[in-house]
Motif scaffolding. Structure first.
Motif, PDB file in Angstrom:
ATOM      1  N   GLU A 157       0.840  -1.195   0.000  1.00  0.00           N
ATOM      2  CA  GLU A 157       0.000   0.000   0.000  1.00  0.00           C
ATOM      3  C   GLU A 157       0.885   1.259   0.000  1.00  0.00           C
ATOM      4  O   GLU A 157       1.615   1.507   0.971  1.00  0.00           O
ATOM      5  CB  GLU A 157      -0.861  -0.042   1.265  1.00  0.00           C
ATOM      6  N   ASN A 159       0.230   4.318   0.498  1.00  0.00           N
ATOM      7  CA  ASN A 159      -0.065   5.247   1.601  1.00  0.00           C
ATOM      8  C   ASN A 159       0.718   4.894   2.865  1.00  0.00           C
ATOM      9  O   ASN A 159       1.052   5.778   3.658  1.00  0.00           O
ATOM     10  CB  ASN A 159      -1.558   5.235   1.928  1.00  0.00           C
ATOM     11  N   LEU A 160       0.981   3.602   3.063  1.00  0.00           N
ATOM     12  CA  LEU A 160       1.737   3.196   4.256  1.00  0.00           C
ATOM     13  C   LEU A 160       3.199   3.624   4.132  1.00  0.00           C
ATOM     14  O   LEU A 160       3.843   3.968   5.123  1.00  0.00           O
ATOM     15  CB  LEU A 160       1.629   1.682   4.478  1.00  0.00           C
ATOM     16  N   MET A 163       3.151   7.307   4.822  1.00  0.00           N
ATOM     17  CA  MET A 163       3.023   7.523   6.272  1.00  0.00           C
ATOM     18  C   MET A 163       4.385   7.329   6.943  1.00  0.00           C
ATOM     19  O   MET A 163       4.811   8.148   7.759  1.00  0.00           O
ATOM     20  CB  MET A 163       1.994   6.523   6.842  1.00  0.00           C
ATOM     21  N   SER A 166       6.597  10.179   6.306  1.00  0.00           N
ATOM     22  CA  SER A 166       6.190  11.362   7.086  1.00  0.00           C
ATOM     23  C   SER A 166       6.761  11.300   8.496  1.00  0.00           C
ATOM     24  O   SER A 166       7.091  12.322   9.088  1.00  0.00           O
ATOM     25  CB  SER A 166       4.666  11.443   7.185  1.00  0.00           C
ATOM     26  N   PHE A 167       6.862  10.087   9.048  1.00  0.00           N
ATOM     27  CA  PHE A 167       7.373   9.937  10.411  1.00  0.00           C
ATOM     28  C   PHE A 167       8.871   9.611  10.426  1.00  0.00           C
ATOM     29  O   PHE A 167       9.400   9.141  11.436  1.00  0.00           O
ATOM     30  CB  PHE A 167       6.592   8.843  11.153  1.00  0.00           C
TER      31      PHE A 167
ATOM     32  N   HIS B 102       1.483  13.789  12.067  1.00  0.00           N
ATOM     33  CA  HIS B 102       0.684  13.692  10.849  1.00  0.00           C
ATOM     34  C   HIS B 102      -0.563  12.851  11.085  1.00  0.00           C
ATOM     35  O   HIS B 102      -0.471  11.740  11.613  1.00  0.00           O
ATOM     36  CB  HIS B 102       1.492  13.031   9.729  1.00  0.00           C
ATOM     37  N   PHE B 104      -3.754  11.487   8.712  1.00  0.00           N
ATOM     38  CA  PHE B 104      -4.103  11.403   7.300  1.00  0.00           C
ATOM     39  C   PHE B 104      -5.606  11.198   7.103  1.00  0.00           C
ATOM     40  O   PHE B 104      -6.339  10.903   8.042  1.00  0.00           O
ATOM     41  CB  PHE B 104      -3.335  10.243   6.651  1.00  0.00           C
ATOM     42  N   ASP B 106      -7.111   8.710   5.518  1.00  0.00           N
ATOM     43  CA  ASP B 106      -7.366   7.365   6.028  1.00  0.00           C
ATOM     44  C   ASP B 106      -6.297   7.114   7.084  1.00  0.00           C
ATOM     45  O   ASP B 106      -5.198   7.663   6.985  1.00  0.00           O
ATOM     46  CB  ASP B 106      -7.289   6.325   4.906  1.00  0.00           C
ATOM     47  N   ARG B 108      -4.104   4.986   7.901  1.00  0.00           N
ATOM     48  CA  ARG B 108      -2.786   4.436   7.519  1.00  0.00           C
ATOM     49  C   ARG B 108      -2.124   3.691   8.668  1.00  0.00           C
ATOM     50  O   ARG B 108      -0.986   3.995   9.061  1.00  0.00           O
ATOM     51  CB  ARG B 108      -1.872   5.537   6.986  1.00  0.00           C
TER      52      ARG B 108
END
Lengths: 269, 267
Positions: A157, A159-160, A163, A166-167, B102, B104, B106, B108
């Protein structure tokens, strides 16, 4: 639902219980074997109970275990080698476009070379050493594992990943905590497939390059026209493989996929 | 506060993750511009954007689909590089190394990890992390009973709460939220908005919240920035006192004014 309540009780039981379904499947297979055994000559295809009796005789005489052990050992090392190579290549191909382009020809070539060719080549190179069947197994099986793992990693995925970025998660942590768990269903599928192929390749290689093992005994039985003994050896190994599947792989799989909802897990269980 | 989350906090006096932190940081967006290369040539998303956001402010970035608000949030989040300009963060002490949290659209979450482990995942560089940090953050969003549950065992609203807890657990100076309630049903979204305001009022965080929902923006924010046609064309201070009642005359009047302003970009 109303419709399920109206079904026949026997059908409902078969549908509702995993072990009943497995047993039912095996019984159907045995029935088909029995039916075929009535058609073919007995020395070509014995009845299931005759085969089991003969297999038990091999166990009791002490012949079965040393040969099964040798084949299992070769299968184990072949499986480990192909899994390590296949997983490493699959992960690299999944996360890096350059690696994907670089390794794709090797995987395609690996898929197209017949197992028997590798068995012949490794026999010439390694003679009757354990390396011959193991290397033949690794070379034949790793492309299947690599392709599965590659597709599994590609399935990740996005988006993971975003994410994680982002971190500020490191690539190493992403690999361990995100990429490999995400590809786990594909990993299991490739391990199961790899194990099944490995034992077949080892058996073929043992015909060429071994003086023990199930493949060697199968060949011996064939040479002296003892087809029923060949069936007995094959049955013994099938029992061992089923034991590995239900005694080792399934429990590990169940534990790894514990996070899935029960209803979801039933689809793969 | 009617929500479960607020009850948990008020009754149990949870030790909040941000209590001993530097608190909120300011955001300084300076001459920001972004272009993308497409098959037809270079496409400008926005240019020459200048925004200063005070520490502890709740700011909404409002825009229609395709206005570039997610692109701007991604730049502020340091996921995308700007074509020109820069974004700076700063604690009142002058410290510029600001942690960003953050949330989001969804949640995540890693489906194979429990709630606690999902929070632990983002603490790779935190030597002081213990599972207590994750548990306190989950307490904060009313998930005390769900530490060891997997995301598949939670509702959509609960999953989004884990996402908020994960962001808060890092003790961020700035909380960046990208339409976090847009995938939820209205009742759940409404509850979460109230709970978010409750947390914000007690934790002292700067929030940069992207939305396309005017009512949500007015309910939540101190300041509403409207993005369209490549620029910030409206910067409204929200005059409404908290708590804000959506059926009050003041709310409806300000909403109408904001809506008129929102549509003025097309005139």
């Amino acid at each position: 639902m109303a419709t399920s309540n109206r079904g026949l009780p026997a059908i409902s039981l078969i549908k509702s219980n995993t072990w009943t379904a497995r047993l039912f499947g095996l019984l159907i297979g045995l029935a088909a074997w029995f039916a075929l055994a009535t058609v073919f000559p007995n020395d070509l295809m014995p009845y299931p109970y005759e085969t089991i009796e003969l297999a038990w005789g091999l166990v009791e005489s002490g012949v079965a275990w040393p040969n099964l052990r040798d084949t299992l050992l070769r299968t184990f090392w072949g499986f480990i080698g192909s899994s390590l190579l296949g997983v490493a290549l699959g992960v690299f191909m999944g996360i890096n476009n350059y690696s994907q382009r670089f390794f794709t020809p090797y995987v395609v070539i690996g898929l197209s070379v017949p197992a028997i060719a590798w068995a012949a080549v490794t026999t010439i190179v390694y003679g009757f050493s354990i390396m011959a069947p193991v290397v033949a197994t690794v070379l034949t099986t790793f492309p299947y594992v690599a392709i599965n793992v590659w597709k599994g990693v590609e399935n990740l995925e996005p988006n993971l990943i975003n994410m994680s970025r982002s971190f500020n998660i490191s690539r190493r942590r992403m690999l361990r905590r995100l990429i490999i768990p995400s590809a786990a269903p594909f990993l299991f599928s490739s391990f199961r497939f790899g194990l099944a192929i490995s034992w077949k390749i080892v058996t073929i290689a043992e015909i060429f390059a071994a003086s023990s093992g199930v493949g060697y005994k199968l060949m011996q039985s064939y040479q002296v026209y003892k087809f029923e003994e060949a069936w007995a050896w094959a049955s013994l190994f099938i029992i061992v493989i089923l034991g590995i599947e239900y005694g080792i792989i399934k429990p590990i799989e169940r534990r790894v996929f514990e996070y899935r909802h029960d209803a979801d897990f039933a689809l793969i269980g | 506060m009617s929500s479960d989350m607020a009850k948990t906090d008020n009754e149990n006096a949870v030790n909040l993750p941000g209590e001993e932190s530097g608190g909120a940081a300011s955001i300084h967006i300076e001459n920001l511009g972004k272009t993308f290369d497409t098959a037809e040539g270079t496409e400008e998303v926005f240019s020459d954007i200048n925004i200063d956001i005070e520490p502890g402010t709740f700011v909404c970035l409002l825009g229609k689909s395709g206005s570039g608000k997610s692109t701007m949030l991604n730049i502020v989040s340091e996921v995308l590089e700007p074509t020109e300009g820069r974004v700076r963060f700063e604690y009142p002490s002058g410290e510029e190394d600001v942690t960003l949290g953050h949330v989001f659209q969804d949640p995540r979450l890693l489906p194979w990890n429990t709630c606690v482990n999902n929070i632990e995942y983002v603490h790779e560089n935190n030597p002081n992390y213990t599972d207590e940090v994750a548990k306190r953050s989950l307490d904060l969003v009313g998930l005390s009973e769900h530490y060891d549950k997997y995301p598949t065992q939670l509702s959509g609203g609960q999953r989004q709460r884990v996402g908020i807890a994960r962001a808060l657990s890092t003790d961020p100076g700035v909380l960046l939220m990208d339409e976090p309630f847009s995938n939820l049903d209205e009742i759940t979204a409404e509850n979460l908005r109230e709970e978010l305001l409750d947390i914000w009022s007690r934790l002292n965080k700067t929030v940069f919240f992207v939305t396309h929902d005017m009512t949500e923006a007015i309910q939540l924010c101190d300041r509403i920035l409207m993005l369209g046609k490549g620029r910030i064309y409206a910067d409204l201070e929200n005059p409404l006192e908290r708590p804000r009642r959506m059926d009050s005359d003041e709310f409806l009047k300000f909403r109408q004014k904001a809506v008129d302003k929102f549509h003025s970009i097309e005139d």
